[in-house]
Design an enzyme around this catalytic site. Structure first.
Site, mmCIF file in Angstrom:
data_model
loop_
_atom_site.group_PDB
_atom_site.id
_atom_site.type_symbol
_atom_site.label_atom_id
_atom_site.label_comp_id
_atom_site.label_asym_id
_atom_site.label_seq_id
_atom_site.Cartn_x
_atom_site.Cartn_y
_atom_site.Cartn_z
ATOM 1 N NE ARG A 1 6.603 -2.784 6.024
ATOM 2 C CZ ARG A 1 5.344 -2.421 5.718
ATOM 3 N NH1 ARG A 1 4.573 -1.880 6.625
ATOM 4 N NH2 ARG A 1 4.870 -2.618 4.506
ATOM 5 C CG HIS B 1 0.654 -3.709 10.640
ATOM 6 N ND1 HIS B 1 1.861 -4.274 10.324
ATOM 7 C CD2 HIS B 1 0.400 -2.831 9.641
ATOM 8 C CE1 HIS B 1 2.314 -3.771 9.195
ATOM 9 N NE2 HIS B 1 1.440 -2.887 8.760
#
Ligand code: GLV
Length: 309
Positions: free
Chosen positions: A224, A272
């Site tokens: 993350r 992402h």
């Protein structure tokens, strides 16, 4: 009895279709159009608005639409006692494996220099290609284990690090439980972060860690964005601890145009995309858990709220 999907930034058409095909009579609502929250027994969440879950007084199951659950755990309106599940899907695991493989192979062939030589029409056999990469996988859950095993299978030296002790055949594993982070960092020159985001792991990729790495190491962050202290990576590049990085996740997504990272050719940013949930597979898995919940059977891929993963 109904299901609510709360995933404002996703097109969930395929998920709705999959769930509807399995549950002919069950109503499926999509945020923000949830007229009778008290009827909802299961919510499917992806980056939902916080403090919203207390609208659902009869909730029995919370499902993450992805592998990560940090977006759920960080919501303080989370009802206690309601189980939370996540997606563990082979397709998701395979695409993460391929992404990390792509990064490590780029490091191996020093593709940065090749691009530079190409642009200047230089034919140069760079000896760095011969360097031996020692890849450390930080986080040995479903994704990390798979990455470790497959990198080893293509011939890389692979090491593992996890919070609790883990064993993987032919792979030296270090753990926080045995206080072995420094040993792990000293053994590798490529660090792949695939840890879950929890209070313990937030900001773990910081100057203290980079300073312990072998100079000229590489970094891959597919965990993350909040694992990484952005400025510390920039410093690590400037002081030679980190030679190149692939980042797929960011503290702020989309990465703002003024962000420092854009100025560094050593950092390759991807939006992402390392591993994206297949909504049909996710729907099937979520439906199976809904069925199990209704029949009082054991649920699949339940997370431990205390641990945060
Ligand atoms: C993606 O980031 C996921 O958690 O599935």
């Amino acid at each position: 009895m109904s299901i609510a999907i709360i995933a404002p930034d996703r097109d969930t058409f395929v998920l709705q279709k999959t769930l509807q095909a399995i549950f002919k009579g069950v109503k499926i609502f999509e945020y923000p159009d949830i007229p009778r929250p008290a009827e909802v027994e299961m919510v499917v969440l992806w980056k939902h608005p916080k403090n919203f879950l207390n609208h659902f007084s009869n909730l029995k199951l919370i499902c993450s639409l992805g592998a990560g659950v940090d977006h759920i755990i960080s919501d303080h309106s989370l009802p206690t006692e309601v189980p939370i599940t996540r997606i563990v899907d082979e397709e998701l695991t395979i695409s993460m494996r391929k992404y990390v493989m792509m990064c490590v192979l780029n490091f191996q062939k020093d593709i940065w220099s090749i691009f530079d030589f190409n642009s200047r029409k230089i034919w140069r056999n760079n000896p760095i290609v011969e360097q031996s990469l020692k890849v450390g996988i930080m986080g040995l859950g479903a994704l990390g284990k798979d990455i470790a095993v497959h990198l080893k299978a293509v011939g890389f030296q692979v090491f593992g690090y996890s919070f609790s002790e883990k064993k993987l055949p032919g792979i030296r594993c270090f753990s926080k439980a045995k206080n072995e982070l420094d040993l792990f960092l000293g053994s590798i020159n490529v660090l792949v972060n695939v840890l879950p985001l929890t209070d313990d792991t937030k900001g773990i990729l910081n100057s203290t860690l980079f300073d312990k790495m072998v100079p000229n190491s590489f970094l891959v962050n597919v965990g993350r964005g909040a694992h990484l202290v952005d400025k510390d990576l920039v410093d690590a590049i400037k002081n030679g601890n980190i030679k190149g990085a692939f980042l797929d996740v960011f503290n702020q997504e989309p990465l703002p145009k003024h962000h420092l990272f854009w100025q560094f050719s050593e950092i390759i940013m991807t939006p992402h995309i390392a591993s994206i949930t297949n909504l049909e597979n996710a729907g099937t898995q979520i439906a199976e858990n809904y069925r199990r919940m209704m029949n009082g059977e054991e649920l699949l891929n339940v997370i431990n709220v205390e641990k945060g993963y």
